[in-house]
Design a protein around this motif. Structure first.
Motif, PDB file in Angstrom:
ATOM      1  N   GLU A 117     -29.374 -15.894 -46.392  1.00 19.13           N
ATOM      2  CA  GLU A 117     -28.350 -16.521 -46.473  1.00 19.13           C
ATOM      3  C   GLU A 117     -27.100 -16.206 -45.760  1.00 19.13           C
ATOM      4  O   GLU A 117     -27.050 -14.932 -45.789  1.00 19.13           O
ATOM      5  CB  GLU A 117     -27.740 -16.905 -47.794  1.00 19.13           C
ATOM      6  N   ILE A 118     -26.860 -16.782 -44.817  1.00 16.32           N
ATOM      7  CA  ILE A 118     -25.603 -16.575 -43.811  1.00 16.32           C
ATOM      8  C   ILE A 118     -24.619 -17.753 -43.971  1.00 16.32           C
ATOM      9  O   ILE A 118     -24.933 -18.985 -44.241  1.00 16.32           O
ATOM     10  CB  ILE A 118     -25.836 -16.075 -42.549  1.00 16.32           C
ATOM     11  N   ILE A 119     -23.301 -17.421 -43.651  1.00 18.51           N
ATOM     12  CA  ILE A 119     -22.109 -18.302 -43.459  1.00 18.51           C
ATOM     13  C   ILE A 119     -21.921 -18.657 -42.139  1.00 18.51           C
ATOM     14  O   ILE A 119     -21.277 -17.572 -41.362  1.00 18.51           O
ATOM     15  CB  ILE A 119     -21.232 -18.082 -44.635  1.00 18.51           C
ATOM     16  N   GLU A 120     -21.893 -19.778 -41.530  1.00 21.40           N
ATOM     17  CA  GLU A 120     -21.525 -20.069 -40.194  1.00 21.40           C
ATOM     18  C   GLU A 120     -20.502 -20.869 -40.308  1.00 21.40           C
ATOM     19  O   GLU A 120     -20.498 -22.005 -41.136  1.00 21.40           O
ATOM     20  CB  GLU A 120     -22.512 -20.673 -39.450  1.00 21.40           C
ATOM     21  N   ARG A 121     -19.648 -20.822 -39.169  1.00 22.61           N
ATOM     22  CA  ARG A 121     -18.764 -21.810 -38.927  1.00 22.61           C
ATOM     23  C   ARG A 121     -19.041 -22.980 -37.949  1.00 22.61           C
ATOM     24  O   ARG A 121     -19.451 -22.541 -36.781  1.00 22.61           O
ATOM     25  CB  ARG A 121     -17.363 -21.048 -38.445  1.00 22.61           C
ATOM     26  N   SER A 122     -18.788 -24.214 -38.374  1.00 16.85           N
ATOM     27  CA  SER A 122     -19.315 -25.249 -37.647  1.00 16.85           C
ATOM     28  C   SER A 122     -18.143 -26.098 -37.427  1.00 16.85           C
ATOM     29  O   SER A 122     -17.121 -26.095 -37.824  1.00 16.85           O
ATOM     30  CB  SER A 122     -20.612 -25.900 -38.065  1.00 16.85           C
ATOM     31  N   PHE A 123     -18.468 -27.410 -36.854  1.00 18.63           N
ATOM     32  CA  PHE A 123     -17.582 -28.560 -36.728  1.00 18.63           C
ATOM     33  C   PHE A 123     -17.196 -28.959 -38.035  1.00 18.63           C
ATOM     34  O   PHE A 123     -16.036 -29.416 -38.131  1.00 18.63           O
ATOM     35  CB  PHE A 123     -18.296 -29.622 -35.737  1.00 18.63           C
ATOM     36  N   PHE A 124     -18.014 -28.865 -39.015  1.00 15.55           N
ATOM     37  CA  PHE A 124     -17.731 -29.445 -40.183  1.00 15.55           C
ATOM     38  C   PHE A 124     -17.311 -28.385 -41.270  1.00 15.55           C
ATOM     39  O   PHE A 124     -17.061 -28.536 -42.442  1.00 15.55           O
ATOM     40  CB  PHE A 124     -19.041 -30.077 -40.913  1.00 15.55           C
ATOM     41  N   GLY A 125     -16.772 -27.184 -40.867  1.00  7.84           N
ATOM     42  CA  GLY A 125     -16.166 -25.957 -41.493  1.00  7.84           C
ATOM     43  C   GLY A 125     -17.311 -25.219 -41.780  1.00  7.84           C
ATOM     44  O   GLY A 125     -18.230 -24.850 -41.164  1.00  7.84           O
ATOM     45  N   LEU A 126     -17.142 -24.250 -42.915  1.00 11.66           N
ATOM     46  CA  LEU A 126     -18.110 -23.125 -43.081  1.00 11.66           C
ATOM     47  C   LEU A 126     -19.297 -23.760 -43.853  1.00 11.66           C
ATOM     48  O   LEU A 126     -19.286 -24.514 -44.611  1.00 11.66           O
ATOM     49  CB  LEU A 126     -17.414 -21.928 -44.063  1.00 11.66           C
ATOM     50  N   GLN A 127     -20.611 -23.345 -43.334  1.00  6.76           N
ATOM     51  CA  GLN A 127     -21.808 -23.865 -43.752  1.00  6.76           C
ATOM     52  C   GLN A 127     -22.832 -22.764 -44.160  1.00  6.76           C
ATOM     53  O   GLN A 127     -22.698 -21.759 -43.262  1.00  6.76           O
ATOM     54  CB  GLN A 127     -22.453 -24.766 -42.970  1.00  6.76           C
ATOM     55  N   LYS A 128     -23.507 -22.786 -45.144  1.00  6.45           N
ATOM     56  CA  LYS A 128     -24.502 -21.728 -45.395  1.00  6.45           C
ATOM     57  C   LYS A 128     -25.648 -21.997 -44.799  1.00  6.45           C
ATOM     58  O   LYS A 128     -26.262 -23.355 -44.496  1.00  6.45           O
ATOM     59  CB  LYS A 128     -24.796 -21.576 -47.051  1.00  6.45           C
ATOM     60  N   ARG A 129     -26.657 -21.251 -44.110  1.00  2.50           N
ATOM     61  CA  ARG A 129     -27.826 -21.401 -43.610  1.00  2.50           C
ATOM     62  C   ARG A 129     -28.895 -20.329 -44.024  1.00  2.50           C
ATOM     63  O   ARG A 129     -28.359 -19.147 -44.139  1.00  2.50           O
ATOM     64  CB  ARG A 129     -27.735 -21.430 -41.948  1.00  2.50           C
ATOM     65  N   ASN A 130     -30.087 -20.705 -44.008  1.00  5.59           N
ATOM     66  CA  ASN A 130     -31.122 -19.568 -44.388  1.00  5.59           C
ATOM     67  C   ASN A 130     -31.741 -19.220 -43.188  1.00  5.59           C
ATOM     68  O   ASN A 130     -32.620 -19.880 -42.500  1.00  5.59           O
ATOM     69  CB  ASN A 130     -31.882 -20.262 -45.422  1.00  5.59           C
ATOM     70  N   PRO A 131     -31.635 -18.132 -42.604  1.00  5.48           N
ATOM     71  CA  PRO A 131     -31.935 -17.558 -41.345  1.00  5.48           C
ATOM     72  C   PRO A 131     -33.472 -17.246 -41.444  1.00  5.48           C
ATOM     73  O   PRO A 131     -34.206 -17.048 -40.378  1.00  5.48           O
ATOM     74  CB  PRO A 131     -31.322 -16.550 -40.918  1.00  5.48           C
ATOM     75  N   SER A 132     -33.902 -17.117 -42.569  1.00  8.62           N
ATOM     76  CA  SER A 132     -35.344 -16.518 -42.819  1.00  8.62           C
ATOM     77  C   SER A 132     -36.296 -17.674 -43.374  1.00  8.62           C
ATOM     78  O   SER A 132     -37.404 -17.507 -44.095  1.00  8.62           O
ATOM     79  CB  SER A 132     -35.540 -15.267 -43.809  1.00  8.62           C
ATOM     80  N   ALA A 133     -36.038 -18.968 -43.183  1.00  7.78           N
ATOM     81  CA  ALA A 133     -36.794 -20.239 -43.537  1.00  7.78           C
ATOM     82  C   ALA A 133     -38.191 -20.259 -42.902  1.00  7.78           C
ATOM     83  O   ALA A 133     -39.177 -20.520 -43.739  1.00  7.78           O
ATOM     84  CB  ALA A 133     -36.118 -21.319 -43.107  1.00  7.78           C
ATOM     85  N   ASP A 134     -38.323 -19.327 -41.881  1.00  9.54           N
ATOM     86  CA  ASP A 134     -39.718 -19.472 -41.291  1.00  9.54           C
ATOM     87  C   ASP A 134     -40.580 -18.027 -41.668  1.00  9.54           C
ATOM     88  O   ASP A 134     -41.643 -18.219 -41.428  1.00  9.54           O
ATOM     89  CB  ASP A 134     -39.522 -19.624 -39.515  1.00  9.54           C
ATOM     90  N   LEU A 135     -40.025 -17.475 -42.637  1.00  9.59           N
ATOM     91  CA  LEU A 135     -40.741 -16.459 -43.016  1.00  9.59           C
ATOM     92  C   LEU A 135     -41.832 -16.727 -43.993  1.00  9.59           C
ATOM     93  O   LEU A 135     -41.569 -17.380 -45.010  1.00  9.59           O
ATOM     94  CB  LEU A 135     -39.903 -15.228 -43.555  1.00  9.59           C
ATOM     95  N   ASP A 136     -43.231 -16.362 -43.718  1.00  8.72           N
ATOM     96  CA  ASP A 136     -44.170 -16.917 -44.522  1.00  8.72           C
ATOM     97  C   ASP A 136     -44.424 -15.699 -45.535  1.00  8.72           C
ATOM     98  O   ASP A 136     -45.441 -14.714 -45.260  1.00  8.72           O
ATOM     99  CB  ASP A 136     -45.599 -17.171 -43.540  1.00  8.72           C
ATOM    100  N   GLU A 137     -43.887 -15.814 -46.654  1.00  3.56           N
ATOM    101  CA  GLU A 137     -44.036 -14.567 -47.844  1.00  3.56           C
ATOM    102  C   GLU A 137     -45.424 -14.679 -48.435  1.00  3.56           C
ATOM    103  O   GLU A 137     -45.818 -13.720 -48.866  1.00  3.56           O
ATOM    104  CB  GLU A 137     -42.880 -14.583 -48.653  1.00  3.56           C
ATOM    105  N   ASP A 138     -45.639 -15.716 -48.531  1.00  4.27           N
ATOM    106  CA  ASP A 138     -47.091 -16.273 -49.516  1.00  4.27           C
ATOM    107  C   ASP A 138     -48.170 -15.422 -48.598  1.00  4.27           C
ATOM    108  O   ASP A 138     -49.116 -14.682 -49.430  1.00  4.27           O
ATOM    109  CB  ASP A 138     -47.354 -17.675 -49.420  1.00  4.27           C
ATOM    110  N   THR A 139     -48.119 -15.485 -47.309  1.00  5.30           N
ATOM    111  CA  THR A 139     -49.234 -14.999 -46.333  1.00  5.30           C
ATOM    112  C   THR A 139     -49.253 -13.522 -46.494  1.00  5.30           C
ATOM    113  O   THR A 139     -50.186 -12.496 -46.667  1.00  5.30           O
ATOM    114  CB  THR A 139     -49.396 -15.490 -45.174  1.00  5.30           C
TER     115      THR A 139
END
Length: 332
Positions: free
Chosen positions: A239-261
């Motif tokens: 989780e990271i917090i980024e500033r955008s046009f709509f204000g501060l937003q949370k984003r998961n930068p590790s969404a592509d991490l295949d932990e199951d594999t």
């Protein structure tokens, strides 16, 4: 001091015997005329009666014999042995497989408790070098992978060189995608070439298998058959917090991490999967792996030998120069 090739001393009596037994050279018939031949002949020829030698000839003979003695001494390769040293040897081989795909440039980790965020590879390299310093006695190699997998540093006990090569890795140098299966298969192939019992692969990635010709699970099956353990580290904050046009937003930068594999391939080989959401977590993981796979040492005793043959060789060359000078005076 020791002599590496002591049998070279058997050559010492060869020159005196030749000087004593061989008759003086006698030219017969026609031959090619060589400039200064007579001077060289007088200088090197052996008189028939040693009692008739002049003082100059005796000096010449003594210098020639001393020259031959020094050459024979140089051929024995004299060596000076240093103090006895202990060389650690754990009998373990460790291959580090580092992800260099584009996703590794995500700046979501902080290094050394600073407020500045750096990309994931910077953290991997910094803490990876610290981890290498604890593996004294292991043989370590380095695989880098992106769209393809490459053996970047061969397996070696020279951990300083491995650490230096790790510091030189760059994002994208192996391609933009992530070939986890190819990296594991390459690691298995390299580790199978040795007879050591303990073989470990340390996989560091932040994504999923998006490239290559081998599935990670298939590569893990090959590792299992070869008795190779796989430890995997999933890198990146969740989780990271980024500033955008709509204000501060949370984003998961590790969404592509295949932990199951990653969990599956490690459990198949009796290894373990770790999740590094921060630099401090990655450092703790390195410490835990160090405990799980301790660099048990079986030290070997060695003594470093310093070559000394160049001293008698240099003295022989200097003496040869003196012999030539004396010969020139005789010619004149």
């Amino acid at each position: 001091m020791i002599l590496a090739w002591p049998y070279a001393l058997l050559l010492i009596p060869v020159a005196p015997l030749l000087l004593w037994k061989l008759p003086a050279f006698k030219a017969e018939g026609s031959a090619l005329k060589t400039p200064f031949y007579q001077q060289w002949r007088r200088f090197f020829s052996q008189p028939a009666n040693l009692a008739e030698e002049t003082g100059h000839n005796r000096l010449r003979l003594a210098l020639l014999l001393l020259f031959w003695l020094l050459i024979c001494l140089a051929l024995t390769r004299p060596q000076q042995l240093g103090e006895q040293e202990m060389i650690p040897n754990s009998g373990r081989e460790l291959l580090m497989a580092v992800d260099l795909s584009n996703s590794m440039q995500e700046q979501d980790l902080q290094l050394n408790n600073s407020d500045r965020y750096v990309n994931r590879l910077v953290v991997v390299k910094d803490l990876g070098q610290q981890f290498l310093h604890t593996r004294t006695g292991d043989r370590v190699g380095l695989i880098v992978f992106g769209s393809r997998a490459y053996m970047y540093a061969p397996i070696s006990r020279d951990l300083s060189s491995i650490s230096e090569l790790l510091s030189q890795t760059q994002i994208g140098m192996a391609g933009r995608k992530t070939a986890i299966g190819d990296a594991l298969a390459l690691a298995v192939k390299k580790l199978n070439k040795t007879d050591l019992k303990d073989k470990v692969v340390l996989l560091m990635t932040d994504g999923s298998n998006t490239s290559g010709s081998i599935d990670p699970v298939q590569a893990a099956e090959l590792a299992k058959k070869s008795g190779i353990k796989i430890y995997a580290i999933g890198i990146g904050a969740d989780e990271i917090i980024e500033r955008s046009f709509f204000g501060l937003q949370k984003r998961n930068p590790s969404a592509d991490l295949d932990e199951d594999t990653l969990e599956k391939i490690t459990s198949m080989t009796d290894g373990k999967y770790f999740r590094a959401k921060s630099a401090s977590a990655l450092e703790d993981i390195y410490h835990e792996i160090d405990k799980l796979e301790p660099a048990v040492r079986n030290d070997a005793k060695v003594r470093i030998a310093t070559e000394l043959f160049y001293w008698p060789a240099a003295a022989a060359m200097a003496l040869w120069g003196l012999i030539l000078i004396l010969g020139r005076k005789q010619w004149n």
